[in-house]
Design a protein around this motif. Structure first.
Motif, PDB file in Angstrom:
ATOM      1  N   GLU A 122      39.315  29.673  32.822  1.00  0.00           N
ATOM      2  CA  GLU A 122      39.816  30.767  33.664  1.00  0.00           C
ATOM      3  C   GLU A 122      38.665  31.665  34.130  1.00  0.00           C
ATOM      4  O   GLU A 122      38.645  32.146  35.250  1.00  0.00           O
ATOM      5  CB  GLU A 122      40.844  31.582  32.878  1.00  0.00           C
ATOM      6  CG  GLU A 122      42.151  30.835  32.650  1.00  0.00           C
ATOM      7  CD  GLU A 122      43.108  31.573  31.707  1.00  0.00           C
ATOM      8  OE1 GLU A 122      44.298  31.238  31.692  1.00  0.00           O
ATOM      9  OE2 GLU A 122      42.646  32.492  30.979  1.00  0.00           O
ATOM     10  N   ASP A 123      37.695  31.857  33.233  1.00  0.00           N
ATOM     11  CA  ASP A 123      36.559  32.697  33.564  1.00  0.00           C
ATOM     12  C   ASP A 123      35.773  32.087  34.717  1.00  0.00           C
ATOM     13  O   ASP A 123      35.385  32.763  35.668  1.00  0.00           O
ATOM     14  CB  ASP A 123      35.677  32.851  32.315  1.00  0.00           C
ATOM     15  CG  ASP A 123      34.547  33.843  32.522  1.00  0.00           C
ATOM     16  OD1 ASP A 123      34.616  34.627  33.494  1.00  0.00           O
ATOM     17  OD2 ASP A 123      33.605  33.842  31.717  1.00  0.00           O
ATOM     18  N   LYS A 124      35.549  30.779  34.627  1.00  0.00           N
ATOM     19  CA  LYS A 124      34.708  30.122  35.636  1.00  0.00           C
ATOM     20  C   LYS A 124      35.447  29.919  36.953  1.00  0.00           C
ATOM     21  O   LYS A 124      34.855  30.024  38.016  1.00  0.00           O
ATOM     22  CB  LYS A 124      34.220  28.777  35.099  1.00  0.00           C
ATOM     23  CG  LYS A 124      33.117  28.936  34.069  1.00  0.00           C
ATOM     24  CD  LYS A 124      32.787  27.613  33.413  1.00  0.00           C
ATOM     25  CE  LYS A 124      31.845  27.849  32.236  1.00  0.00           C
ATOM     26  NZ  LYS A 124      31.992  26.781  31.240  1.00  0.00           N
ATOM     27  N   ALA A 125      36.739  29.603  36.872  1.00  0.00           N
ATOM     28  CA  ALA A 125      37.468  29.287  38.097  1.00  0.00           C
ATOM     29  C   ALA A 125      38.212  30.493  38.666  1.00  0.00           C
ATOM     30  O   ALA A 125      38.750  30.426  39.760  1.00  0.00           O
ATOM     31  CB  ALA A 125      38.443  28.146  37.829  1.00  0.00           C
ATOM     32  N   GLY A 126      38.226  31.605  37.912  1.00  0.00           N
ATOM     33  CA  GLY A 126      38.999  32.759  38.345  1.00  0.00           C
ATOM     34  C   GLY A 126      38.270  33.641  39.338  1.00  0.00           C
ATOM     35  O   GLY A 126      37.124  33.399  39.691  1.00  0.00           O
ATOM     36  N   GLU A 127      38.931  34.703  39.755  1.00  0.00           N
ATOM     37  CA  GLU A 127      38.347  35.569  40.781  1.00  0.00           C
ATOM     38  C   GLU A 127      37.625  36.793  40.229  1.00  0.00           C
ATOM     39  O   GLU A 127      36.752  37.337  40.895  1.00  0.00           O
ATOM     40  CB  GLU A 127      39.448  36.076  41.729  1.00  0.00           C
ATOM     41  CG  GLU A 127      40.078  35.005  42.575  1.00  0.00           C
ATOM     42  CD  GLU A 127      41.553  34.867  42.236  1.00  0.00           C
ATOM     43  OE1 GLU A 127      41.884  33.858  41.578  1.00  0.00           O
ATOM     44  OE2 GLU A 127      42.344  35.752  42.580  1.00  0.00           O
ATOM     45  N   ALA A 128      38.036  37.265  39.064  1.00  0.00           N
ATOM     46  CA  ALA A 128      37.430  38.497  38.576  1.00  0.00           C
ATOM     47  C   ALA A 128      37.543  38.552  37.062  1.00  0.00           C
ATOM     48  O   ALA A 128      38.418  37.927  36.464  1.00  0.00           O
ATOM     49  CB  ALA A 128      38.107  39.714  39.181  1.00  0.00           C
ATOM     50  N   ASP A 129      36.649  39.303  36.481  1.00  0.00           N
ATOM     51  CA  ASP A 129      36.518  39.335  35.026  1.00  0.00           C
ATOM     52  C   ASP A 129      36.038  40.726  34.646  1.00  0.00           C
ATOM     53  O   ASP A 129      35.052  41.206  35.193  1.00  0.00           O
ATOM     54  CB  ASP A 129      35.487  38.262  34.634  1.00  0.00           C
ATOM     55  CG  ASP A 129      35.202  38.260  33.139  1.00  0.00           C
ATOM     56  OD1 ASP A 129      36.134  38.499  32.360  1.00  0.00           O
ATOM     57  OD2 ASP A 129      34.041  38.006  32.773  1.00  0.00           O
ATOM     58  N   LEU A 130      36.742  41.400  33.752  1.00  0.00           N
ATOM     59  CA  LEU A 130      36.345  42.729  33.321  1.00  0.00           C
ATOM     60  C   LEU A 130      36.319  42.788  31.802  1.00  0.00           C
ATOM     61  O   LEU A 130      37.348  43.057  31.179  1.00  0.00           O
ATOM     62  CB  LEU A 130      37.300  43.779  33.914  1.00  0.00           C
ATOM     63  CG  LEU A 130      37.015  45.247  33.569  1.00  0.00           C
ATOM     64  CD1 LEU A 130      37.157  46.124  34.799  1.00  0.00           C
ATOM     65  CD2 LEU A 130      37.923  45.751  32.471  1.00  0.00           C
ATOM     66  N   PRO A 131      35.166  42.502  31.202  1.00  0.00           N
ATOM     67  CA  PRO A 131      35.079  42.674  29.760  1.00  0.00           C
ATOM     68  C   PRO A 131      34.974  44.155  29.437  1.00  0.00           C
ATOM     69  O   PRO A 131      34.270  44.896  30.144  1.00  0.00           O
ATOM     70  CB  PRO A 131      33.771  41.960  29.367  1.00  0.00           C
ATOM     71  CG  PRO A 131      33.100  41.567  30.629  1.00  0.00           C
ATOM     72  CD  PRO A 131      33.917  42.015  31.793  1.00  0.00           C
ATOM     73  N   CYS A 132      35.679  44.601  28.413  1.00  0.00           N
ATOM     74  CA  CYS A 132      35.539  45.990  28.020  1.00  0.00           C
ATOM     75  C   CYS A 132      35.715  46.125  26.519  1.00  0.00           C
ATOM     76  O   CYS A 132      36.203  45.219  25.851  1.00  0.00           O
ATOM     77  CB  CYS A 132      36.520  46.903  28.765  1.00  0.00           C
ATOM     78  SG  CYS A 132      38.220  46.548  28.398  1.00  0.00           S
ATOM     79  N   ALA A 133      35.262  47.234  25.999  1.00  0.00           N
ATOM     80  CA  ALA A 133      35.406  47.503  24.567  1.00  0.00           C
ATOM     81  C   ALA A 133      35.785  48.951  24.381  1.00  0.00           C
ATOM     82  O   ALA A 133      35.485  49.800  25.227  1.00  0.00           O
ATOM     83  CB  ALA A 133      34.098  47.193  23.829  1.00  0.00           C
ATOM     84  N   ILE A 134      36.429  49.223  23.269  1.00  0.00           N
ATOM     85  CA  ILE A 134      36.881  50.593  23.011  1.00  0.00           C
ATOM     86  C   ILE A 134      36.368  51.044  21.640  1.00  0.00           C
ATOM     87  O   ILE A 134      36.315  50.264  20.692  1.00  0.00           O
ATOM     88  CB  ILE A 134      38.435  50.666  23.070  1.00  0.00           C
ATOM     89  CG1 ILE A 134      38.890  52.119  23.208  1.00  0.00           C
ATOM     90  CG2 ILE A 134      39.079  49.989  21.869  1.00  0.00           C
ATOM     91  CD1 ILE A 134      40.319  52.227  23.716  1.00  0.00           C
TER      92      ILE A 134
END
Lengths: 255, 275, 255, 275, 255, 275
Positions: free
Chosen positions: E182-194
């Motif tokens: 999904e990461d490679k074929a997808g359109e956007a990726d937002l990694p975040c941490a809290i």
């Protein structure tokens, strides 16, 4: 002068008369020439020709350790740097030291350390530089042999000398002191070294395919060859001191 | 052995300088004398050319290896020759392990430029097939003992190596190289014999072939490469400056002493004959 | 804007009217622009345009030496770091500094050191960073010239300025200040530098094929060109101080 | 010159923070004001595109070089653009010599990602022949003077360089590339103009375009790349944390200020016309 | 076992039943397994499996800083070394750490530092080693999550745990916890941490093409997922202490 | 956790030695006993073979990747297998970051040589098309926890990885490789199962499988690789020396214990079946 264009190996490693390709018998060493004290900047040095191997060794130490953090508070350290000239082999070696050179450096370190009294030199290092100008099989043994001489030449206290030789199997026969071609085309190779103070083995490597009886034969053959080499080392050291003695007498002419 | 570990003492320094002022050297030479040269050739069977050169106690071993590669696009019919130098830590407590430092780069470059610009190597003879295959020569210099003036020793060493060279001869068949069984030797590859001569300067005094103690205290050096009647390369190094008159004098001196050395060493004797 | 697609050289380096390809006479310098004090983080800085050469120089020092073991107890050290931008040349240069950059750094160090009083700064270093944004022949001379200005701008005591220029031979004629094309397609190139306090040569390199008479001519021509460059350097320094002076007066308006 | 060698003093720190609490900056700006921009383009003749960008005292010079190479197998009809950044030691006593450190890697990556994900570079226009030959562009950023906020200066610098680019046009003939004599320019290569905007955070206060003293004491930063109506990249750095509300506010702010800056700078003026 | 020979991506990332390729719903996390204290040489350690991600983390510290010059007189330093095994990805990664690994190391450092009390440890360092044995999308989030556990396991005072997850867009839909494909074929990726002590975002990266509303949705979804992960982290820590407790009672059997 | 940061104390040293003199180990083993082995296979889906091996507290994870490349000219019909090892700093405070040091080079080399000379890997089965295309296998060993005797753990780990391997099968069609959809598995690739056994020496006492405290104080080690009836590799390391009698005894011991271990571990259970 023979020049192989490809690094090709012959099909047979024995001549019709049963001798090896370079005319040797099974247990015969290649010609060995040893000289000590040939480099005047080093604390000790030696030069060796063994077959076509041509190797310089120089010793510096005891001296300060660089980098400092390698120094040990309770003993000196021995560092060996084995290097091959780019033109020492058939295919030009890359100038930077490779993994093989690092590995051999470590093996020679382990081999020489038992004869030194490192505990007498805390915080310092002995550095042995070994430079192979031409390589022709058995460089690690030849390097060990010449490095031991360089240590002795430096006047560093030693429990004994160290001698080294390889035994191997070629065309099904066990032989002493493999040449470059025999090493590459043969079946097995066992470099070993002996520390004479306890007559124990301080370098031992083997790659091949050998049963237990064959290995025993290897070790026995090796011991005989090591004795021969030891004699040559002692002679090289003696002849240096004879030379010095002569020089000294030369200074005191006709008393 | 002279200890080169300590900084040369004031006393020793003054001793060297006072001698030089009287046009004498601490080893008894005059200002324009080289130390003794000893040359062995073709000593390394694994190399396609080699030399073991001593200049006094300075000792340099050089070997030649070759590869076959594609030519540079702008010189499609010329081979390539590169010079590398390594100051082995075995050769002096002053040399450290590690990647090539400035001094080894300088040694290689000055020797290389001396050769390159003097019509010395016949690079067109190193072409097997235009655009396709040329020889790449590697002249690799190893310093075995350091006792001053590596450049001149390195230059003679590189030249002797090239003269003694013998490279398997290839010809282009269809689309690859085949070996003829013959050899291309130094006689074919080398034409001019450029000599590089290095002068040291201490205070106002200039002299040839600095020995180690002279090199350690000298303000600067100048290396001049000469063929029979041309200067082909000059390189000043160190923090000395030279007057224009000095430079003119040194160019003349280099030509003169270079011709003398070329005659004396008779380097062509080191060529190799292969039937 | 002309863009060569291949890095090709013209067959002739002189026009029919006897002028060089860029319209210069034999002894004519390319246009030179010098500015000092243009980088506000450095202790001293200068910028140069010389033909198409575009070079920044910055000086930091005297400051602590990193790494420490390079420091000398009896004098300061001068370190020069000459670098070329990847896009400063026709074929993209690799980002890491290469051997040529190290060699030129050393040559410029040797050239500038004679004018400094390093013995006054034991244990410290002066670092000169030279960054070539565009290279067009004679970068080592241009770099030396701009680095000397940066040292002066840093207020470091100097015996004199240093000026540098190359003389060369193209199509059989001796010319001053070779352009990039002339350098590559010409027969000989002699970069040199002068330390004005003693009017001696502190940088000298030559590659070519020249007899003694020609070399004498080279050196004479060089000296004349170096004088021209020296004037420009002095003017650049003056105009900076004029600017500062004006600013200062500007602060004290209408007294 | 403000000394950036010493650690910023407590007094100075408090002065900066107290000003920020009043929504003022030590250089007189408001929280959402950029320092002055100065842009020169196409100044390096050896580059196929270049820019010299000042943001206050921060100065960045960028150049573009190209090579022709084989495409990646998974995108056989697209060229490639890579961004490199180097923090020259000349630019600040804070920068050290040596291989790229974390800060230069971050600069290159953030600028690269700002461009890459914004439909900025028309990589399909950089294809000469599918599967065979594409352009590889190198956008190399050099920091000449460091006075805070390298990322925004680097972003505008990279964009101006691309807009000013002019690459020899190749076409595929038989099995190799021939040059047509024409050029592919920034007008063809660049579509969207993504702007990267960096916000600093000190305590609870957030502001745009940190100057050097602000950057040295700030707890963290966030860089947001925007096109006209989209956010294309976000990168938080430093040990600050941001509330979700803050992030939403900053995304909006970035869009707003990005559009303003894009209008003001009018970067299309830097395109090059070659007949 | 499925083995792709080319690293190819499917055309559609949703199945006909509306589920994701691995059967998950839009907001569903992949299976996560967390263990703490699994490496006995480290001061603290943890192991994570998250989908196919397999990651070890170990913490050493507070300890002396190497090299010394990195030490800070007024606070401890946190250093994170994120590394991927050569075989952790489809195309063998080169053994030496690359730029991407250095960048992720820096990002995770920035993300974890806010929860530590570094000012209590002047002159020392905490080193977190993260080794990815298998990578399958979201390694930086998974690494952050497991590294926070390793810090807690080391007994280092922390303001709170840190949890991390990526939200992204695939085939036009916003989904939680992108898998590798999904990461490679997808359109956007937002990694975040809290960081839970202040419920603020301490890691935030985004690459894609999103309007402001979509980004708001991303952040809201992320927060829900982060809560789930937080629970799992707490359980992992608890079960370790339960295990220790059991062991301890085991030592005191039948009193 | 035993602290391995401090130098092993004199007291501890004597305790270990005194135990050994009574043919006992501090962990209760006899001189010729291995610690417990635990093996998992094929745990890494991104690798074409993998193993997770524990020997006591020593833990090693190994994975296999492949490439298709040209064969070496002198063995045109054989594939290549290389072994790399990395001592992760995560695994011990004794391990430092940085390029491979002597210890990791030794680990890789001894494991490699144990495999290479034992007719273990059928390199001819790794040929797709003579002179054109062969498999290059990379067996990469990562040390996850270090508690002594990495070599034996690494050897079993490499062997299990190779046995569990499954590489897409290629065939040569026209002038390139096409995938058949099938797999070449460890069953095809691996023939002999060479076991490497490491013995430590402290004073005069020799024992198998040194644990961490034993390894830290031992004078030297010897590693012997054996197949069912042959010794295929020996490597002595450290500053100990061994009498010829010792070596003969150890060769015999290695053969005996190697056969025992091979039976006990039954590594063929880890082969992978792909329909």
């Amino acid at each position: 002068m023979t020049l192989l264009i490809k690094d090709e190996y012959p099909e047979k490693l024995f001549r019709e008369d049963g001798k090896r390709l370079d005319g040797r018998d099974l247990k015969e060493l290649r010609p060995i020439k040893l000289e000590v004290g040939i480099l005047n900047n080093a604390d000790g040095s030696a030069y060796l020709e063994w077959g076509n191997n041509k190797i310089f060794a120089a010793v510096y130490g005891p001296r300060e350790v660089h980098p400092h953090h390698l120094a040990k508070p309770d003993k000196g350290i021995l560092r060996v740097f084995y290097r091959m000239a780019t033109f020492s082999v058939f295919e030009r070696k890359r100038p930077a030291p490779g993994r093989r050179e690092k590995e051999i450096s470590m093996i020679i370190t382990d081999c020489l350390e038992p004869v030194l009294f490192l505990e007498l030199y805390p915080g310092t290092s002995f550095e042995v530089f070994i430079d192979v100008i031409e390589a022709d099989g058995g460089t690690r043994c030849a390097s060990t042999t010449v490095a031991a001489l360089a240590l002795a030449d430096a006047g560093i206290p030693m429990k004994s000398l160290v001698s080294s030789v390889a035994v191997g199997k070629i065309d099904g026969k066990i032989v002493v002191d493999l040449s470059g071609i025999e090493d590459k085309a043969g079946e097995a190779d066992l470099p070993c070294a002996i520390t004479w103070f306890n007559e124990e083995i301080s370098l031992l490597q083997f790659d091949g395919d050998m049963d237990l009886n064959e290995l025993d034969t290897f070790l026995k053959l090796a011991k005989d060859a090591l004795k021969e080499i030891y004699e040559m080392q002692l002679n090289a050291l003696k002849s240096k001191y004879i030379t010095i003695q002569e020089k000294y007498n030369g200074g005191q002419v006709k008393q | 052995m002279m200890s080169i570990r300590r900084v040369i003492s004031k006393i020793e320094r003054n001793y060297i300088i006072n001698n030089l002022k009287n046009e004498e050297r601490i080893d008894g030479r005059g200002l324009w004398d080289y130390r003794e040269w000893k040359i062995k050739h073709n000593l390394v069977a694994s190399a396609e050319g080699s030399a073991d050169v001593c200049l006094g106690d300075t000792r340099v071993i050089t070997g030649l290896k070759y590869e076959v590669g594609e030519p540079f696009p702008d010189i499609p019919d010329e081979g390539v020759c590169t010079v590398m130098a390594e100051l082995l830590p075995l050769a002096s407590p002053l040399f450290e392990r590690g990647p090539p430092d400035e001094q080894s780069i300088e040694l290689a470059r000055v020797v290389d430029r001396g050769i390159r610009h003097a019509d010395c190597i016949q690079t067109k003879k190193l072409c097997i097939k235009e655009n396709e295959a040329v020889y790449i020569l590697f002249v690799d210099i190893y310093v075995i003992n350091y006792s001053g003036n590596l450049i001149d020793a390195g230059g003679i060493s590189a030249l002797t190596t090239l003269i003694s060279s013998h490279i398997p001869e290839g010809k282009w068949v269809d689309d690859h190289v085949e070996w003829t069984g013959g050899y291309i030797t130094g006689e074919t590859i080398v034409k001019e014999l450029p000599i590089v001569l290095t002068f040291g300067k201490i205070g106002d005094i200039i002299f040839i072939d600095p020995s180690l103690p002279e090199e350690l205290i000298c303000d600067g050096k100048i290396s001049i490469s000469v063929t029979k009647d041309k200067v082909t390369s000059i390189q000043k190094s160190g923090a000395a400056t030279f007057s224009i008159d000095d430079i003119q004098m040194l160019n003349k001196k280099a030509m003169e002493l270079g011709n003398l050395l070329r005659d004396n060493l008779n380097l062509w004797q080191y060529k190799v004959n292969i039937e």
